[in-house]
Design a protein around this motif. Structure first.
Motif, mmCIF file in Angstrom:
data_model
loop_
_atom_site.group_PDB
_atom_site.id
_atom_site.type_symbol
_atom_site.label_atom_id
_atom_site.label_comp_id
_atom_site.label_asym_id
_atom_site.label_seq_id
_atom_site.Cartn_x
_atom_site.Cartn_y
_atom_site.Cartn_z
ATOM 1 N N SER A 165 72.443 -37.761 24.458
ATOM 2 C CA SER A 165 71.397 -37.457 25.132
ATOM 3 C C SER A 165 71.771 -36.840 26.571
ATOM 4 C CB SER A 165 70.226 -38.250 25.336
ATOM 5 O OG SER A 165 69.654 -38.943 24.161
ATOM 6 N N ALA A 214 69.695 -39.983 29.589
ATOM 7 C CA ALA A 214 69.398 -41.159 29.101
ATOM 8 C C ALA A 214 68.769 -42.363 29.985
ATOM 9 C CB ALA A 214 70.319 -42.083 28.200
ATOM 10 N N VAL A 215 67.665 -42.955 29.694
ATOM 11 C CA VAL A 215 67.143 -43.853 30.608
ATOM 12 C C VAL A 215 67.175 -45.363 30.128
ATOM 13 C CG1 VAL A 215 64.969 -44.396 32.016
ATOM 14 C CG2 VAL A 215 65.861 -42.160 31.660
ATOM 15 N N ASP A 216 67.638 -46.291 30.957
ATOM 16 C CA ASP A 216 67.734 -47.721 30.368
ATOM 17 C C ASP A 216 66.958 -48.659 31.490
ATOM 18 O OD1 ASP A 216 68.148 -49.952 28.584
ATOM 19 O OD2 ASP A 216 70.209 -50.276 29.841
ATOM 20 N N GLY A 217 65.983 -49.368 30.822
ATOM 21 C CA GLY A 217 65.384 -50.270 31.852
ATOM 22 C C GLY A 217 63.704 -49.939 31.936
ATOM 23 N N GLU A 269 60.493 -47.796 29.827
ATOM 24 C CA GLU A 269 59.805 -47.162 28.654
ATOM 25 C C GLU A 269 59.959 -45.686 28.693
ATOM 26 O OE1 GLU A 269 55.842 -47.006 25.733
ATOM 27 O OE2 GLU A 269 55.643 -47.959 27.632
ATOM 28 N N THR A 270 60.440 -45.039 27.721
ATOM 29 C CA THR A 270 60.518 -43.671 27.828
ATOM 30 C C THR A 270 59.564 -43.161 26.570
ATOM 31 O OG1 THR A 270 62.529 -43.598 26.259
ATOM 32 C CG2 THR A 270 62.922 -43.510 28.576
ATOM 33 N N SER A 294 68.215 -38.169 40.221
ATOM 34 C CA SER A 294 67.600 -39.403 39.902
ATOM 35 C C SER A 294 66.888 -39.953 40.920
ATOM 36 C CB SER A 294 68.846 -40.322 39.366
ATOM 37 O OG SER A 294 69.406 -39.638 38.468
ATOM 38 N N ILE A 316 66.103 -48.615 37.876
ATOM 39 C CA ILE A 316 66.452 -48.612 36.480
ATOM 40 C C ILE A 316 67.460 -47.683 36.288
ATOM 41 C CG2 ILE A 316 63.944 -48.636 35.736
ATOM 42 C CD1 ILE A 316 63.894 -45.686 35.456
ATOM 43 N N ASP A 317 68.347 -47.610 35.151
ATOM 44 C CA ASP A 317 69.663 -46.955 34.755
ATOM 45 C C ASP A 317 69.328 -45.684 34.411
ATOM 46 O OD1 ASP A 317 71.197 -49.227 35.872
ATOM 47 O OD2 ASP A 317 71.208 -49.821 33.763
ATOM 48 N N THR A 348 71.331 -42.184 33.298
ATOM 49 C CA THR A 348 72.562 -41.576 32.957
ATOM 50 C C THR A 348 72.473 -40.228 32.565
ATOM 51 O OG1 THR A 348 73.517 -43.672 32.076
ATOM 52 C CG2 THR A 348 74.708 -41.620 31.629
#
Length: 379
Positions: A75, A78-81, A83-84, A154, A258-259, A261
């Protein structure tokens, strides 16, 4: 009876003979001169020039996937932490490809072939590769600007979504003769100035300018301990302009809640910031932000959401249209370059802020693109 002057007749005959002999001679001389000129022109056309070409580069959908350095599809964002949400359509960043450099200059014939192509621009080589700067050094600089752009994008996107995003401003160096020497050290984190909590370097500059030479109180964090110091600004030349300064170079990063990338290899520079921010917002927002439409754009971004002008706007518009996009978000600061150069089938929307860009995407999704501001001369 008609009388003839034999001598005159003889002279006329001889003149006609001489002229007849000279005519082929002139023809030969003219042909040789033309041939020499053509050979010279042909030879010169292959000689190196002092220009480079800018042409449309690849277009990348920030909502899609790209190939990583290892050859795997990943991707782009990319998002972590958090909801996408799945989405459709595209929010694409555009690029410009530079042909030629100091090590491998392009020829005059290549310039001639590009002259009539509206998708290409002929640019002095010094504007792209300053004297003393190698292609490798330029690539390194562009890579740093891309990293900063991703960080700013970001932070701007998350602030637009009401996240708290504090800035981490660190002193990376002090200028020679800096008024901060002996007071501020490399590695210090700057938290506040004259009691104002700082969101970015621009806010620090504003406090220093407002002091107009009076001492400025800096709140610092050093080795885990907080302290307050006082620095008296001086009139210094910074980035070519004379202004009040405390003589420090600062690197800014952001503490994201949130992370996020962003992975995009082999692309440099700061101009994708606005599209990165839109891609992040779409990923974190329920529903289809684009309404399935294909939208491209460009523009730098600040953490406060200001969209800045970029280079190669005409090439980016052509690249967007060639990639199948119907809409293009252009920085208001580039509007003078846009007017009169929009490719057929592309609607260009002028945006000055991230809020403008969000509103434009939402209007396009709702079928209200006709109401959006177009570029006009002067912005």
């Amino acid at each position: 009876m008609t009388l003839f002057d034999d001598d005159a007749a003889s002279r006329g005959a001889r003149r006609r003979i001489d002229e007849g002999r000279r005519a082929p001679r002139r023809l030969v001389v003219g042909s040789v001169a033309l041939l020499v000129a053509l050979v010279s022109l042909f030879t010169m056309s292959f000689l190196p020039s002092d220009f480079v070409l800018e042409r449309p580069g690849p277009v990348y959908n920030t909502l899609g996937e790209v190939e990583s350095g290892e050859g795997e599809l990943v991707s782009l964002i990319a998002v972590d932490g958090a909801e996408t949400f799945d989405t459709t359509g595209s929010l694409s960043l555009t690029t410009v490809e530079v042909v030629g450099n100091r090590e491998h200059p392009i020829s005059w014939i290549e310039l001639a072939l590009a002259w009539m192509d509206p998708a290409r621009a002929i640019v002095p080589i010094d504007a792209v590769f300053p004297e003393g700067l190698t292609s490798e050094q330029r690539d390194e600089q562009n890579a740093v600007m891309m990293t900063d752009s991703q960080s700013q994008a970001s932070a701007a996107a998350l602030r637009a979504l009401d996240y708290d995003v504090p800035a981490d401003m660190r002193v990376v160096s002090l200028t020679d003769g800096s008024p901060s020497q002996g007071v501020v050290e490399e590695g210090d984190r700057i938290l506040a100035a004259d009691g104002t909590r700082l969101a970015d370097v621009d806010e620090l500059r504003a406090v220093i300018d407002a002091a107009a030479g009076d001492p400025v109180e800096l709140r610092l964090e050093r080795d885990g301990e907080r302290r307050t110091v006082e620095v008296t600004p001086e009139r210094l030349t910074v980035d070519g302009s004379d202004s009040w300064a405390v003589g420090v170079s600062i690197s800014t990063s952001y503490e994201l809640p949130i992370d996020v990338t962003i992975q995009l290899d082999n692309v440099g520079g700061p101009s994708a910031g606005t599209m990165f921010a839109l891609g992040i917002i779409d990923a974190l927002t329920p529903g289809e932000m684009t309404g399935g439409e294909h939208i491209a754009g460009t523009g730098t971004i600040t953490i406060d959401g200001d969209v800045g002008r970029i280079g190669g706007i005409r090439q980016k518009m052509h690249g967007a249209r060639e990639a199948g996009n119907s809409y293009f978000l252009a920085p208001t600061g580039n509007c003078d370059e846009v007017v009169g150069h929009v490719p057929d089938g592309l609607q260009v929307v002028s945006v000055a802020t991230l809020d403008d860009a969000i509103s434009a995407v939402e209007a396009i999704a709702e079928g209200e693109a006709a109401s959006l501001p177009a570029c006009t001369p002067g912005g």
